[in-house]
Design a protein around this motif. Structure first.
Motif, PDB file in Angstrom:
ATOM      1  N   GLY A 165      31.109  35.806  36.799  1.00 39.36           N
ATOM      2  CA  GLY A 165      30.184  36.301  35.789  1.00 39.36           C
ATOM      3  C   GLY A 165      29.066  35.335  35.483  1.00 39.36           C
TER       4      GLY A 165
ATOM      5  N   THR B  91      30.788  41.488  38.330  1.00 37.28           N
ATOM      6  CA  THR B  91      30.471  41.900  36.964  1.00 37.28           C
ATOM      7  C   THR B  91      29.132  42.616  36.970  1.00 37.28           C
ATOM      8  OG1 THR B  91      31.680  40.061  35.954  1.00 37.28           O
ATOM      9  CG2 THR B  91      30.003  41.128  34.610  1.00 37.28           C
TER      10      THR B  91
ATOM     11  N   THR C 100      33.534  45.071  34.753  1.00 38.67           N
ATOM     12  CA  THR C 100      34.019  44.632  36.063  1.00 38.67           C
ATOM     13  C   THR C 100      33.982  45.802  37.030  1.00 38.67           C
ATOM     14  OG1 THR C 100      35.466  42.982  35.067  1.00 38.67           O
ATOM     15  CG2 THR C 100      35.959  43.658  37.326  1.00 38.67           C
TER      16      THR C 100
END
Length: 605
Positions: A507, A571, A601
């Motif tokens: 992320g 992400t 996700t």
């Protein structure tokens, strides 16, 4: 945590929606080219054989309908309501064919796309439409055969009308710098004098030192060209005179850009109101509106920033003027730009009082307004106009009020729209391959990374309005600076509606990007009241409180190009209503900007 979905958004099979146009389902250029079709302005397509008309052996040539005549509002009419229908005298086709109509306002078509069952409008009216106060519009209409849209009349002669003012203010001076309005230029700077035109984007030590565009667009007033910084003195621009006689107060709205490379005290941008006073040097009293002198690295003014200034202590007299002064006597690089100036005369002095309706600056925090009032942005587009106002409730997304007419029951905030992102709409995420040619519209729109077979991550983005009021955009001509014409689709797109980023499994690192320029904003479905009827459409745009605008998975540009990325978990980050890269504020005015980002996700197989 996102609230559960209220009701199903409209959805189309992925293999179908991939053939639909940007935003709302117009046939893509690649499809049109392959079939020999031509695209109409509202997204309809006619085959090449249809466009050529009848053959020489099929009888007399089919004549198009005559040109309709605009009827209401009447040409030149003033004081027109801001909720008005455009009406025209209907026409009859020479061969008796069914006739429909296309309508244009300031050259921008009021289009349904293929959301409508038929192209164009049945007539003889369209609306009511939401318009801006105190604005002059020009509109045109043409007629075409419903079964053969290529058989169309010429456009009517433009009819103009001007909407009423808001009853509180009146525009006494406005300049978007598209025309020369005889500003007086002076000063002793040896370089970087004010000029009217389009600036050249430049940087200094990695910081934007001169914008690459005007705001909202077209021409603006800026200092020098390229690297010709203001140096050796000051450059002065003084506006033509305007009349504030009889006003209780005045405000000045504008967009400004300022860059200063070093914290030297000599470099500054000053904005001033001048009022006539023959007893003072130069014949004017000077009323400072703002002075910027901090280095841009410390206080980043080097973004286009909408601002409003209140003139509360200045005399309201005729012959008043604005003055812009950019100065630099030291080693710093100093640049400035000004655009979209509007001076308003106010009928009362409420903005200068301490209470509801008073002028305020959100940068003052809790001290911006007295008595627990909030400093709230005004208008649909963020124009830097703020007023003190009492807090009002929005809508509770988990448990909305029972009816549209019931009082709002959500958190307190400014009386404004509030767009959020509902994560429950994202699933299911689909990864599929599409074939892209050099003629594919989405390639020209920057939504694909190249030609050939591309792999795209499809998902749905849903934007409910949980605010206290509707988001009212109205017709595209209300805000032409927010729309751009797509030659590929032959219609206008709303820019910067949403940005999409795919981050690595941690992320952190962005590995792919996408964006959504909306064809239109509309009421797709009511999340709050399932039986509520929609109000906003592609012709008259907006998102009602309690409604969601949904962009379904597979609509062109409703994806991220993930070609070449390895399988795995990523992400997906969606960001709504973000500032443009060279702008200080988000485009649309909302009560809360903290709920405009969503992460989820996703898996690439």
């Amino acid at each position: 945590m996102p609230a559960p979905r209220r009701s199903a958004a409209r959805r189309l099979p992925a293999l179908v929606v991939l053939l639909l146009a940007c935003g709302r389902g117009e046939a893509t250029s690649a499809t049109a080219t392959a079939s020999g079709a031509t695209t109409q302005g509202d997204g309809e397509t006619t085959s090449a054989s249809d466009a050529t008309g009848p053959s020489a052996t099929s009888g007399p040539a089919d004549a198009p309908p005559p040109t309709p005549t605009p009827r209401s509002p009447a040409d030149g009419e003033v004081g027109v309501s801001t909720a008005v229908s455009l009406c025209w005298d209907p026409v009859a086709d020479p061969e008796g064919e069914a006739v429909r109509y296309r309508v244009f306002v300031d050259g921008m078509e009021l289009s349904k796309g293929i959301l409508g069952e038929e192209p164009g409008h049945e007539g003889p009216c369209v609306g009511p439409l939401d318009l801006n106060f105190e604005t002059t519009y020009a509109w045109e209409v043409l007629a075409f055969e419903a079964d053969d849209p290529a058989q169309a009349s010429a456009k009517s002669a433009p009819a103009t009308f001007t909407t009423r003012d808001d009853g509180l203010t009146g525009v006494v001076f406005a300049d978007d710098f598209s025309d020369e309005l005889a500003w007086e230029l002076s000063g002793d700077a040896r370089s970087g004098a004010w000029i009217r035109g389009i600036p050249t984007g430049t940087t200094s030590d990695g910081l934007l030192s001169q914008p690459g565009r005007c705001d909202p667009g077209g021409s603006c007033l800026y200092t020098g060209t390229g690297s010709l910084s203001v140096a050796g003195g000051e450059t002065i621009a003084t506006s033509p005179a305007f009349d504030l006689e009889g006003a209780a107060a005045a405000t000045v709205e504008l967009r400004r850009f300022f860059f200063k490379s070093e914290p030297a005290a000599s470099g500054a941008l000053a904005l001033e109101l001048l009022t006539p006073d023959p007893e003072l040097p130069g014949g004017f009293a000077v009323h400072p509106l703002e002075q910027l002198a901090d280095a841009s690295a410390d206080d980043p003014h080097n973004r286009w920033t909408p601002r409003e200034y209140a003139a509360c202590d200045a005399p309201m007299v005729g012959g008043s003027r604005l003055r812009l002064r950019a100065a630099n006597l030291g080693p710093a690089i100093v640049e400035a730009a000004i655009d979209a100036i509007t001076v308003r005369a106010h009928a009362d002095a409420t903005i200068c009082a301490a209470g509801p309706g008073a002028y305020c600056r959100p940068s003052d925090g809790l001290d911006a307004c007295p008595d627990a009032l909030l400093c709230c942005g005004q208008g649909v587009v963020n124009a830097g106009v703020y007023r003190c106002a009492a807090a009002v409730p929005g809508l509770d997304y988990d448990a909305p009020p029972p009816t549209q007419d019931a009082p709002n029951n959500g958190a307190l905030g400014c009386d404004a729209p509030d767009l959020i992102l509902d994560g429950s709409y994202i699933e299911p995420v689909i990864v599929t391959d599409i074939d892209v040619t050099p003629e594919t519209c989405e390639l020209a729109e920057g939504c694909l990374g190249g030609v050939g077979q591309r792999r795209v991550l499809l998902f749905t983005a849903a934007t409910p309005n949980v605010g206290s009021r509707d988001l009212v955009m109205g017709i595209p001509a209300n805000h032409p600076e927010l729309f751009h014409h797509s030659p590929c689709h032959d219609h206008y797109h709303f820019e910067e509606f949403a940005r999409y980023e795919l981050l690595d499994s941690e992320g952190v690192t962005v590995v792919a990007e996408g964006h959504k320029q909306a064809f239109c904003m509309l009421d797709s479905v009511s999340w709050a009241w399932p039986l509520a009827l929609p109000h906003f459409t592609c012709e008259n745009q907006g998102i009602s409180r309690g409604f969601t605008d949904s962009y379904d998975a597979g609509l062109p540009c409703q994806w991220v190009d993930v070609t070449g990325l390895p399988p795995g978990d990523y992400t997906l980050r969606i960001r709504l209503n973000q500032p443009r890269p060279d702008a200080a504020l988000p485009i649309l005015n909302e009560r809360d900007y903290s709920n405009n980002t969503l992460e989820a996700t996703v898996t690439i197989p």
